[in-house]
Motif scaffolding. Structure first.
Motif, mmCIF file in Angstrom:
data_model
loop_
_atom_site.group_PDB
_atom_site.id
_atom_site.type_symbol
_atom_site.label_atom_id
_atom_site.label_comp_id
_atom_site.label_asym_id
_atom_site.label_seq_id
_atom_site.Cartn_x
_atom_site.Cartn_y
_atom_site.Cartn_z
ATOM 1 N N LYS A 82 0.830 -1.208 0.000
ATOM 2 C CA LYS A 82 0.000 0.000 0.000
ATOM 3 C C LYS A 82 0.863 1.257 0.000
ATOM 4 N N PHE A 83 1.986 1.217 0.699
ATOM 5 C CA PHE A 83 2.906 2.349 0.697
ATOM 6 C C PHE A 83 3.478 2.537 -0.708
ATOM 7 N N ALA A 84 3.841 1.451 -1.347
ATOM 8 C CA ALA A 84 4.358 1.510 -2.717
ATOM 9 C C ALA A 84 3.324 2.135 -3.654
ATOM 10 N N ALA A 85 2.073 1.733 -3.514
ATOM 11 C CA ALA A 85 1.011 2.286 -4.354
ATOM 12 C C ALA A 85 0.851 3.791 -4.108
ATOM 13 N N ALA A 86 0.958 4.211 -2.852
ATOM 14 C CA ALA A 86 0.834 5.635 -2.521
ATOM 15 C C ALA A 86 1.958 6.455 -3.141
ATOM 16 N N LEU A 87 3.128 5.840 -3.291
ATOM 17 C CA LEU A 87 4.274 6.535 -3.871
ATOM 18 C C LEU A 87 4.374 6.355 -5.381
ATOM 19 N N GLY A 88 3.599 5.427 -5.922
ATOM 20 C CA GLY A 88 3.667 5.154 -7.354
ATOM 21 C C GLY A 88 4.887 4.347 -7.751
ATOM 22 N N VAL A 89 5.327 3.472 -6.837
ATOM 23 C CA VAL A 89 6.472 2.601 -7.107
ATOM 24 C C VAL A 89 6.047 1.156 -6.867
ATOM 25 N N SER A 90 6.946 0.228 -7.153
ATOM 26 C CA SER A 90 6.619 -1.182 -6.961
ATOM 27 C C SER A 90 6.838 -1.602 -5.505
ATOM 28 N N PHE A 91 6.158 -2.656 -5.116
ATOM 29 C CA PHE A 91 6.363 -3.258 -3.802
ATOM 30 C C PHE A 91 7.824 -3.654 -3.637
ATOM 31 N N GLN A 92 8.403 -4.226 -4.692
ATOM 32 C CA GLN A 92 9.793 -4.670 -4.635
ATOM 33 C C GLN A 92 10.737 -3.504 -4.357
ATOM 34 N N GLY A 93 10.424 -2.344 -4.918
ATOM 35 C CA GLY A 93 11.243 -1.168 -4.676
ATOM 36 C C GLY A 93 11.242 -0.781 -3.201
ATOM 37 N N VAL A 94 10.064 -0.734 -2.604
ATOM 38 C CA VAL A 94 9.957 -0.400 -1.179
ATOM 39 C C VAL A 94 10.686 -1.446 -0.347
ATOM 40 N N ASN A 95 10.517 -2.696 -0.694
ATOM 41 C CA ASN A 95 11.186 -3.775 0.032
ATOM 42 C C ASN A 95 12.705 -3.625 -0.039
ATOM 43 N N ARG A 96 13.221 -3.306 -1.206
ATOM 44 C CA ARG A 96 14.674 -3.112 -1.366
ATOM 45 C C ARG A 96 15.163 -1.912 -0.567
ATOM 46 N N TRP A 97 14.384 -0.845 -0.545
ATOM 47 C CA TRP A 97 14.771 0.335 0.243
ATOM 48 C C TRP A 97 14.857 -0.016 1.719
ATOM 49 N N GLU A 98 13.829 -0.709 2.196
ATOM 50 C CA GLU A 98 13.772 -1.030 3.622
ATOM 51 C C GLU A 98 14.857 -2.013 4.038
ATOM 52 N N ASN A 99 15.293 -2.852 3.118
ATOM 53 C CA ASN A 99 16.340 -3.819 3.429
ATOM 54 C C ASN A 99 17.737 -3.315 3.078
ATOM 55 N N ARG A 139 19.094 -2.545 0.243
ATOM 56 C CA ARG A 139 19.713 -2.990 -1.007
ATOM 57 C C ARG A 139 19.815 -1.856 -2.025
ATOM 58 N N THR A 140 18.855 -0.936 -2.000
ATOM 59 C CA THR A 140 18.883 0.240 -2.870
ATOM 60 C C THR A 140 18.381 1.436 -2.073
ATOM 61 N N LYS A 141 18.513 2.616 -2.663
ATOM 62 C CA LYS A 141 18.022 3.845 -2.041
ATOM 63 C C LYS A 141 16.954 4.444 -2.930
ATOM 64 N N PRO A 142 15.981 5.128 -2.335
ATOM 65 C CA PRO A 142 14.945 5.774 -3.146
ATOM 66 C C PRO A 142 15.537 6.856 -4.040
ATOM 67 N N LEU A 143 14.984 6.979 -5.220
ATOM 68 C CA LEU A 143 15.357 8.073 -6.108
ATOM 69 C C LEU A 143 14.863 9.392 -5.510
ATOM 70 N N PRO A 144 15.458 10.508 -5.908
ATOM 71 C CA PRO A 144 15.030 11.807 -5.360
ATOM 72 C C PRO A 144 13.530 12.072 -5.499
ATOM 73 N N VAL A 145 12.934 11.636 -6.593
ATOM 74 C CA VAL A 145 11.499 11.859 -6.779
ATOM 75 C C VAL A 145 10.688 11.096 -5.722
ATOM 76 N N ALA A 146 11.110 9.897 -5.362
ATOM 77 C CA ALA A 146 10.421 9.125 -4.317
ATOM 78 C C ALA A 146 10.639 9.768 -2.952
ATOM 79 N N LEU A 147 11.839 10.287 -2.719
ATOM 80 C CA LEU A 147 12.093 10.974 -1.446
ATOM 81 C C LEU A 147 11.210 12.213 -1.306
ATOM 82 N N LYS A 148 10.980 12.907 -2.407
ATOM 83 C CA LYS A 148 10.075 14.069 -2.368
ATOM 84 C C LYS A 148 8.659 13.633 -2.006
#
Length: 70
Positions: free
Chosen positions: A16-33, A35-44
């Motif tokens: 649901k957080f991924a949907a609110a940000l317009g990103v994939s679930f996998q992206g949020v999962n990778r950020w939280e673990n 493995r990757t960092k959010p792009l500036p647009v996601a941080l905004k």
């Protein structure tokens, strides 16, 4: 990283957080673990969500974005 704390404070699942940000679930999962960092647009988007939370998000804004709620 403000991702997990913001999501938990909003009471949202990763999907649901991924949907609110317009990103994939996998992206949020990778950020939280770390493995990757959010792009500036996601941080905004995360910053915007924190602003919308008002006082509940103020400490996270200060900690991660150094902008106290006005």
């Amino acid at each position: 990283m403000p991702v997990r704390e913001t999501r938990q404070r909003l009471g949202l699942s990763q999907a649901k957080f991924a949907a609110a940000l317009g990103v994939s679930f996998q992206g949020v999962n990778r950020w939280e673990n770390g493995r990757t960092k959010p792009l500036p647009v996601a941080l905004k988007q995360i910053e915007l969500l924190l602003h919308q939370m008002g006082r509940r998000g103020e400490d996270l804004l200060i900690r991660y974005f150094r902008k106290p709620q006005q």
